[in-house]
Design a protein around this motif. Structure first.
Motif, PDB file in Angstrom:
ATOM      1  N   GLY A 185      -4.034   3.901  -0.494  1.00 48.10           N
ATOM      2  CA  GLY A 185      -5.202   4.772  -1.112  1.00 48.10           C
ATOM      3  C   GLY A 185      -3.786   5.572  -2.389  1.00 48.10           C
ATOM      4  N   GLU A 186      -4.604   5.734  -3.396  1.00 50.04           N
ATOM      5  CA  GLU A 186      -3.871   6.199  -5.003  1.00 50.04           C
ATOM      6  C   GLU A 186      -3.116   7.384  -4.532  1.00 50.04           C
ATOM      7  N   LYS A 187      -4.177   8.110  -3.741  1.00 49.39           N
ATOM      8  CA  LYS A 187      -3.632   9.461  -3.601  1.00 49.39           C
ATOM      9  C   LYS A 187      -2.479   9.883  -2.599  1.00 49.39           C
ATOM     10  N   ASP A 188      -2.224   8.316  -2.593  1.00 44.13           N
ATOM     11  CA  ASP A 188      -1.324   9.095  -0.468  1.00 44.13           C
ATOM     12  C   ASP A 188      -0.093   9.789  -1.076  1.00 44.13           C
ATOM     13  N   PRO A 189      -0.263  10.689   0.102  1.00 39.36           N
ATOM     14  CA  PRO A 189       1.312  11.611  -0.821  1.00 39.36           C
ATOM     15  C   PRO A 189       2.079  11.132   0.238  1.00 39.36           C
ATOM     16  N   ILE A 190       1.800  10.889   1.146  1.00 40.04           N
ATOM     17  CA  ILE A 190       3.305   9.872   2.036  1.00 40.04           C
ATOM     18  C   ILE A 190       3.874   8.858   1.272  1.00 40.04           C
ATOM     19  N   THR A 198       3.147 -16.973   0.222  1.00 37.52           N
ATOM     20  CA  THR A 198       2.297 -17.211   0.675  1.00 37.52           C
ATOM     21  C   THR A 198       0.707 -16.382  -0.217  1.00 37.52           C
ATOM     22  N   LYS A 199      -0.088 -16.348   0.078  1.00 36.47           N
ATOM     23  CA  LYS A 199      -1.105 -15.708  -0.596  1.00 36.47           C
ATOM     24  C   LYS A 199      -0.880 -14.583  -0.054  1.00 36.47           C
ATOM     25  N   PHE A 200      -0.940 -13.355  -1.002  1.00 37.93           N
ATOM     26  CA  PHE A 200      -1.272 -11.694  -0.240  1.00 37.93           C
ATOM     27  C   PHE A 200      -1.129 -11.397  -1.251  1.00 37.93           C
ATOM     28  N   GLU A 201      -1.927 -10.142  -1.203  1.00 39.22           N
ATOM     29  CA  GLU A 201      -3.140  -8.665  -2.410  1.00 39.22           C
ATOM     30  C   GLU A 201      -2.094  -7.786  -1.957  1.00 39.22           C
ATOM     31  N   VAL A 202      -1.959  -7.158  -2.718  1.00 44.05           N
ATOM     32  CA  VAL A 202      -1.773  -5.283  -2.484  1.00 44.05           C
ATOM     33  C   VAL A 202      -2.961  -5.144  -3.263  1.00 44.05           C
ATOM     34  N   LYS A 203      -4.161  -4.437  -2.579  1.00 48.70           N
ATOM     35  CA  LYS A 203      -4.684  -3.432  -3.079  1.00 48.70           C
ATOM     36  C   LYS A 203      -4.573  -1.893  -2.932  1.00 48.70           C
ATOM     37  N   VAL A 204      -4.708  -1.148  -4.252  1.00 45.79           N
ATOM     38  CA  VAL A 204      -5.014  -0.154  -4.282  1.00 45.79           C
ATOM     39  C   VAL A 204      -6.056   0.571  -4.303  1.00 45.79           C
ATOM     40  N   TYR A 205      -6.365   2.108  -3.508  1.00 46.12           N
ATOM     41  CA  TYR A 205      -8.075   2.636  -3.818  1.00 46.12           C
ATOM     42  C   TYR A 205      -7.934   3.516  -4.820  1.00 46.12           C
ATOM     43  N   PRO A 206      -9.293   3.925  -5.652  1.00 42.05           N
ATOM     44  CA  PRO A 206      -9.034   5.298  -6.059  1.00 42.05           C
ATOM     45  C   PRO A 206      -8.875   6.132  -5.318  1.00 42.05           C
ATOM     46  N   ALA A 207      -8.298   7.727  -5.925  1.00 43.23           N
ATOM     47  CA  ALA A 207      -8.338   8.828  -5.408  1.00 43.23           C
ATOM     48  C   ALA A 207      -8.339   9.189  -3.502  1.00 43.23           C
ATOM     49  N   GLN A 208      -7.997   7.812  -3.173  1.00 42.70           N
ATOM     50  CA  GLN A 208      -8.342   7.829  -1.769  1.00 42.70           C
ATOM     51  C   GLN A 208      -6.795   8.195  -0.969  1.00 42.70           C
TER      52      GLN A 208
END
Length: 245
Positions: A176-181, A200-210
Motif C-alpha cells: 500500500g502506498e500509505k503503509d506506515p509500517i 525469475t519473473k517477479f512484480e512489485v505493485k504499489v496500490y495508491p492511497a492504501q
C-alpha cells in the motif's frame, strides 16, 4: 508488523464477521483450516497468516475465496500453538514476542503441509500466499522450495541481505502506498535488489492511497473509497496464481 529490521505491531483493521466454509484438521504437529473447491482439483495454495493468527476470520475469508477459484486452500497454524498477537497486548513486548515466532523459520511446517496436500488431497501443483508476517514467510519459502510454482507476498518485507532475492519461481509483491509500517523507500530497495539478483519473473505493485492490511483487513462493503483497490489487489493475486500454477 512487516519489516524484520524494525518490527512494529499493526492495527487489526476491520475484523470480519465470517464463519468460514471449510474445516479444521490436525496435520502431524499443527492444526490447519482447509477449504476445497466444488470440483476436484490438483492445485493447492498455502495461505500464511498475519500476526493475528490462523483463526482470524479475515484470513479464512481469503482461503475460501481461493477455494471458490478452483484451489485446494489451506491456512496452517504457523505459530504451532503459540498465541497470536492480540491488539490489547503491550506493544513494548512485541519485539520479544516476535523472536519466538520467526517468519524465516517456517520450513518444517511448510514441508508437513506440502506432504499433507500431496498424500491426502492428491495435489500436484502448489502456490503460496502470505499476509504481513506471512508475507515475509512467503518470500522466504519462495527462496527454498522449487515446487512452489507461484507466490504472492502481501505487505511483508524480509530483512535487506544479499541472499534474499534469488526467487525460485514467479512472485508478486503487493504493498500500500500509505503503509506506515512499510515506507515506500523499503519497497523501492526491494524492487532494486530483485532486479539485480532475481532470475525469475517477479512484480512489485504499489496500490495508491492504501494502508497496511488493505487486502484482507479492510471490508470492501464499508470502505467505499478503497473498494476498487481492495478488489483489484485480490484479482491480481488470483490472476498471478492462475498464470503460474
Amino acid at each position: 508488523m512487516a519489516n524484520e529490521a524494525c518490527p512494529c505491531p499493526c492495527d487489526i483493521g476491520d475484523k470480519f464477521e465470517y464463519g468460514g466454509l471449510g474445516q479444521e484438521v490436525q496435520i502431524e504437529h499443527i492444526k490447519a483450516y482447509v477449504c476445497k473447491p466444488q470440483s476436484s482439483s490438483d492445485k493447492a495454495i498455502i495461505v500464511i497468516q498475519d500476526i493475528f493468527g490462523w483463526k482470524l476470520p479475515n484470513t479464512r475469508y481469503i482461503v475460501d475465496m481461493l477455494a471458490a477459484n478452483g484451489y485446494i486452500a489451506i491456512c496452517p497454524d504457523f505459530f504451532v500453538g503459540k498465541e497470536p498477537w492480540n491488539p490489547t497486548d503491550d506493544r513494548a513486548t512485541f519485539a520479544e514476542w516476535l523472536k519466538t515466532r520467526p517468519a524465516t523459520k517456517t520450513n518444517k511446517e511448510a514441508e508437513v503441509v506440502l506432504k499433507y496436500l500431496k498424500e491426502e488431497c492428491n495435489a500436484k501443483k502448489f502456490g503460496i500466499v502470505g499476509f504481513c508476517w506471512g508475507g515475509i514467510a512467503t518470500h522466504h519459502l519462495m527462496l527454498k522450495y522449487p515446487e512452489l510454482k507461484a507466490g504472492v507476498s502481501v505487505y511483508g518485507i524480509i530483512r535487506d541481505t544479499e541472499d534474499r532475492y534469488n526467487l525460485l519461481n514467479p512472485t508478486l509483491f503487493i504493498f500500500g502506498e500509505k503503509d506506515p509500517i512499510i515506507p515506500l523507500e523499503q519497497v523501492t530497495i526491494l524492487e532494486q535488489k530483485l532486479k539485480e539478483h532475481c532470475e525469475t519473473k517477479f512484480e512489485v505493485k504499489v496500490y495508491p492511497a492504501q494502508t497496511h492490511g488493505f487486502v484482507h483487513r479492510k471490508r470492501e462493503d464499508i470502505n467505499a473509497e478503497d473498494k476498487p483497490l481492495i478488489e483489484e489487489a485480490r484479482r491480481d493475486m488470483i490472476t498471478w496464481l492462475n498464470q503460474y500454477i
